[in-house]
Design a protein around this motif. Structure first.
Motif, PDB file in Angstrom:
ATOM      1  N   ARG A  26       0.812  -1.212   0.000  1.00 35.69           N
ATOM      2  CA  ARG A  26       0.000   0.000   0.000  1.00 35.69           C
ATOM      3  C   ARG A  26       0.847   1.263   0.000  1.00 35.69           C
ATOM      4  N   ASP A  27       1.983   1.244   0.662  1.00 39.05           N
ATOM      5  CA  ASP A  27       2.816   2.436   0.754  1.00 39.05           C
ATOM      6  C   ASP A  27       3.281   2.864  -0.636  1.00 39.05           C
ATOM      7  N   PRO A  28       3.058   4.138  -1.026  1.00 38.82           N
ATOM      8  CA  PRO A  28       3.435   4.574  -2.386  1.00 38.82           C
ATOM      9  C   PRO A  28       4.911   4.373  -2.693  1.00 38.82           C
ATOM     10  N   ASN A  29       5.790   4.647  -1.730  1.00 43.49           N
ATOM     11  CA  ASN A  29       7.215   4.489  -1.975  1.00 43.49           C
ATOM     12  C   ASN A  29       7.559   3.026  -2.233  1.00 43.49           C
ATOM     13  N   GLN A  30       7.006   2.135  -1.417  1.00 45.77           N
ATOM     14  CA  GLN A  30       7.242   0.713  -1.618  1.00 45.77           C
ATOM     15  C   GLN A  30       6.614   0.227  -2.925  1.00 45.77           C
ATOM     16  N   ARG A  31       5.481   0.792  -3.285  1.00 40.86           N
ATOM     17  CA  ARG A  31       4.824   0.382  -4.525  1.00 40.86           C
ATOM     18  C   ARG A  31       5.652   0.771  -5.745  1.00 40.86           C
ATOM     19  N   VAL A  32       6.284   1.929  -5.707  1.00 39.56           N
ATOM     20  CA  VAL A  32       7.153   2.335  -6.807  1.00 39.56           C
ATOM     21  C   VAL A  32       8.331   1.385  -6.940  1.00 39.56           C
ATOM     22  N   SER A  33       8.960   1.050  -5.804  1.00 43.05           N
ATOM     23  CA  SER A  33      10.073   0.105  -5.835  1.00 43.05           C
ATOM     24  C   SER A  33       9.613  -1.269  -6.302  1.00 43.05           C
ATOM     25  N   PHE A  34       8.413  -1.653  -5.867  1.00 40.56           N
ATOM     26  CA  PHE A  34       7.843  -2.939  -6.257  1.00 40.56           C
ATOM     27  C   PHE A  34       7.669  -3.009  -7.776  1.00 40.56           C
ATOM     28  N   LEU A  35       7.108  -1.963  -8.366  1.00 41.95           N
ATOM     29  CA  LEU A  35       6.913  -1.943  -9.822  1.00 41.95           C
ATOM     30  C   LEU A  35       8.237  -1.850 -10.564  1.00 41.95           C
ATOM     31  N   SER A  36       9.223  -1.187  -9.963  1.00 46.35           N
ATOM     32  CA  SER A  36      10.532  -1.108 -10.596  1.00 46.35           C
ATOM     33  C   SER A  36      11.146  -2.487 -10.769  1.00 46.35           C
ATOM     34  N   VAL A  37      10.917  -3.351  -9.795  1.00 46.32           N
ATOM     35  CA  VAL A  37      11.420  -4.718  -9.900  1.00 46.32           C
ATOM     36  C   VAL A  37      10.625  -5.503 -10.942  1.00 46.32           C
ATOM     37  N   LEU A  38       9.301  -5.336 -10.918  1.00 46.33           N
ATOM     38  CA  LEU A  38       8.462  -6.105 -11.829  1.00 46.33           C
ATOM     39  C   LEU A  38       8.701  -5.732 -13.289  1.00 46.33           C
ATOM     40  N   GLU A  39       8.814  -4.439 -13.576  1.00 47.34           N
ATOM     41  CA  GLU A  39       8.895  -4.028 -14.970  1.00 47.34           C
ATOM     42  C   GLU A  39      10.185  -4.468 -15.645  1.00 47.34           C
ATOM     43  N   ASN A  40      11.206  -4.816 -14.866  1.00 49.55           N
ATOM     44  CA  ASN A  40      12.453  -5.311 -15.448  1.00 49.55           C
ATOM     45  C   ASN A  40      12.525  -6.833 -15.453  1.00 49.55           C
ATOM     46  N   LEU A  41      11.451  -7.469 -15.020  1.00 55.61           N
ATOM     47  CA  LEU A  41      11.382  -8.923 -15.064  1.00 55.61           C
ATOM     48  C   LEU A  41      11.197  -9.379 -16.509  1.00 55.61           C
ATOM     49  N   GLU A  42      11.968 -10.349 -16.937  1.00 56.03           N
ATOM     50  CA  GLU A  42      11.915 -10.826 -18.322  1.00 56.03           C
ATOM     51  C   GLU A  42      10.983 -12.017 -18.444  1.00 56.03           C
ATOM     52  N   VAL A  43      10.124 -11.957 -19.457  1.00 61.04           N
ATOM     53  CA  VAL A  43       9.143 -13.002 -19.731  1.00 61.04           C
ATOM     54  C   VAL A  43       9.214 -13.351 -21.209  1.00 61.04           C
ATOM     55  N   GLN A  44       9.112 -14.628 -21.510  1.00 61.23           N
ATOM     56  CA  GLN A  44       9.092 -15.060 -22.905  1.00 61.23           C
ATOM     57  C   GLN A  44       7.658 -15.068 -23.408  1.00 61.23           C
ATOM     58  N   PRO A  45       7.279 -14.125 -24.269  1.00 64.58           N
ATOM     59  CA  PRO A  45       5.883 -14.071 -24.751  1.00 64.58           C
ATOM     60  C   PRO A  45       5.564 -15.227 -25.680  1.00 64.58           C
ATOM     61  N   ALA A  46       4.289 -15.535 -25.778  1.00 67.87           N
ATOM     62  CA  ALA A  46       3.846 -16.594 -26.680  1.00 67.87           C
ATOM     63  C   ALA A  46       3.952 -16.128 -28.130  1.00 67.87           C
ATOM     64  N   GLN A  47       4.047 -17.075 -29.032  1.00 74.05           N
ATOM     65  CA  GLN A  47       4.087 -16.744 -30.450  1.00 74.05           C
ATOM     66  C   GLN A  47       2.733 -16.211 -30.897  1.00 74.05           C
ATOM     67  N   GLU A  48       2.773 -15.256 -31.810  1.00 72.76           N
ATOM     68  CA  GLU A  48       1.551 -14.618 -32.287  1.00 72.76           C
ATOM     69  C   GLU A  48       0.706 -15.582 -33.117  1.00 72.76           C
ATOM     70  N   VAL A  49      -0.570 -15.255 -33.223  1.00 69.30           N
ATOM     71  CA  VAL A  49      -1.468 -16.028 -34.077  1.00 69.30           C
ATOM     72  C   VAL A  49      -1.008 -15.903 -35.526  1.00 69.30           C
ATOM     73  N   ALA A  50      -1.120 -16.993 -36.261  1.00 63.57           N
ATOM     74  CA  ALA A  50      -0.715 -16.976 -37.666  1.00 63.57           C
ATOM     75  C   ALA A  50      -1.566 -15.981 -38.446  1.00 63.57           C
ATOM     76  N   LYS A  51      -0.906 -14.990 -39.052  1.00 65.36           N
ATOM     77  CA  LYS A  51      -1.613 -13.952 -39.793  1.00 65.36           C
ATOM     78  C   LYS A  51      -0.883 -13.637 -41.088  1.00 65.36           C
ATOM     79  N   VAL A  52      -1.647 -13.256 -42.075  1.00 68.94           N
ATOM     80  CA  VAL A  52      -1.121 -12.688 -43.316  1.00 68.94           C
ATOM     81  C   VAL A  52      -1.817 -11.353 -43.508  1.00 68.94           C
ATOM     82  N   ILE A  53      -1.038 -10.276 -43.518  1.00 67.09           N
ATOM     83  CA  ILE A  53      -1.591  -8.928 -43.614  1.00 67.09           C
ATOM     84  C   ILE A  53      -1.221  -8.351 -44.978  1.00 67.09           C
TER      85      ILE A  53
END
Length: 363
Positions: free
Chosen positions: A226-253
């Motif tokens: 809940r604390d705003p200062n802790q929440r900023v630090s919390f998001l700072s850690v999360l936003e630099n977390l690396e995730v492997q996204p799923a492959q996109e749906v097959a499309k021809v544009i």
């Protein structure tokens, strides 16, 4: 022969593996968003390129009245050096009073150009009707236009639109729910069930079980301090977390205007054979003359001879094996040397035949 205009490949085609991306590149925080502002004002100081509309004259009259200058009702103030304009800007999240933002100014009358003009103080309002910024300053106009006495005209870019860098001062903060509640919601930029699951699993592996829960294909709820200062630090850690996204749906544009065709990595085709190009069949009629022997008693006979010639021209036929990949499709199309319109027709025919295992989007 390679044709660069035939197919624009996705970057993911260069590597069979999908690289991990930072969470800040995949998601946004719910409630943290920009807000659109709009206003109305006058641009003065133009070099005879302003407008002469009725609402411009009325606005100019009201402005002079605010400065204590009374204009007789019978007098219609018209000046070619003034233009009525619409002013709009984007207010970034967490913008505080005193900060500055860029604004865009566009004519709404018959003004020819805003070059050399200055915007007089104009309030910028949000969707709720409240004033959130005040805009004023000298315009930067990239376009210009000239006109001759015979009606001829030459213009470069759009001289009726200009920008004022740091041209508006923020006067009010937009409230948001960033520091409220016991949790935050992360929204995927591209909804995908697999990516949402991977994001929640990655956060839980870092922070502990049940800290993140995927709500649907877009949103992931994360328990946050809940604390705003802790929440900023919390998001700072999360936003630099690396995730492997799923492959996109097959499309021809397909962009029908420019001929650009983008084929996604996962596009596949069923077994199918395609012929491309025209076939020309030429039928000629010739005559053979048969002469009898000199000592014989026969007669000269004319015998017709029909010739048939088939010219396939630039026509080609290529076959796709079961589950043909993107690379095989591109190589086959390059060998054929199809024009953009022909390639569009081929892809559309593949879709109608049910052989194209992808979504076909025409823009």
């Amino acid at each position: 022969m390679k044709r660069f205009w035939i197919v624009a490949l996705l970057i993911s085609f260069l590597s069979p593996l999908v690289q991990a991306e930072r969470l800040k590149d995949l998601t946004t925080v719910a409630g943290v968003r920009t807000n659109q502002l709009v206003g109305y004002g006058l641009v003065v100081g133009l070099d005879g390129t302003g407008d002469k509309t009725a609402f411009t004259s009325a606005t100019f009259r009201n402005m002079l009245n605010n400065f204590g200058v009374a204009i007789p009702p019978t007098l219609n103030p018209q000046s070619k050096n003034i233009a009525a304009v619409a002013v709009h800007a984007d207010l970034p999240p967490f913008a505080k009073p005193g900060q500055v933002i860029d604004v865009t100014v566009s004519t709404i009358g018959d003004a020819k150009s805003l070059r050399g003009g200055s915007l007089i103080m104009a309030p910028l309002k949000g969707a709720d009707g409240q004033v959130y910024a005040i805009a004023q300053g000298n315009l930067v106009v990239s376009g210009f236009g000239v006109q001759g006495s015979d009606g001829s005209r030459l213009s470069l870019n759009v001289p009726s639109v200009g920008r004022i860098p740091a041209g508006a001062t923020v006067e009010r903060t937009v409230p948001n729910a960033f520091a409220h509640g016991d949790s935050l919601i992360l929204n995927l930029n591209h909804p995908d069930f697999t990516t949402a699951r991977r994001v929640s699993e990655q956060i839980n592996s870092l922070l502990g079980p049940n800290m993140a829960k995927a709500m649907d294909a877009t949103s992931i709820r994360v328990t946050a301090p809940r604390d705003p200062n802790q929440r900023v630090s919390f998001l700072s850690v999360l936003e630099n977390l690396e995730v492997q996204p799923a492959q996109e749906v097959a499309k021809v544009i397909i962009n029908s205007r420019t001929g650009t065709i983008i084929i996604g990595q996962n596009v596949r085709v069923s077994p199918v054979a395609i012929t491309h190009g025209g076939m020309t069949v030429a039928i000629t009629e010739e005559f053979d003359v048969n002469q009898p022997n000199a000592l014989g008693e026969g007669q000269t006979v004319v015998t017709p001879r029909t010739g048939i010639e088939v010219d396939e021209g630039s026509g080609h036929m290529f076959e796709f094996a079961p589950g043909a990949s993107l690379q095989e499709i591109v190589e086959a199309v390059n060998q054929v040397g199809a024009a953009p319109g022909d390639l569009m027709a081929i892809l559309e025919a593949l879709r109608q035949a049910g052989a194209l295992k992808a979504e076909l989007i025409v823009i």
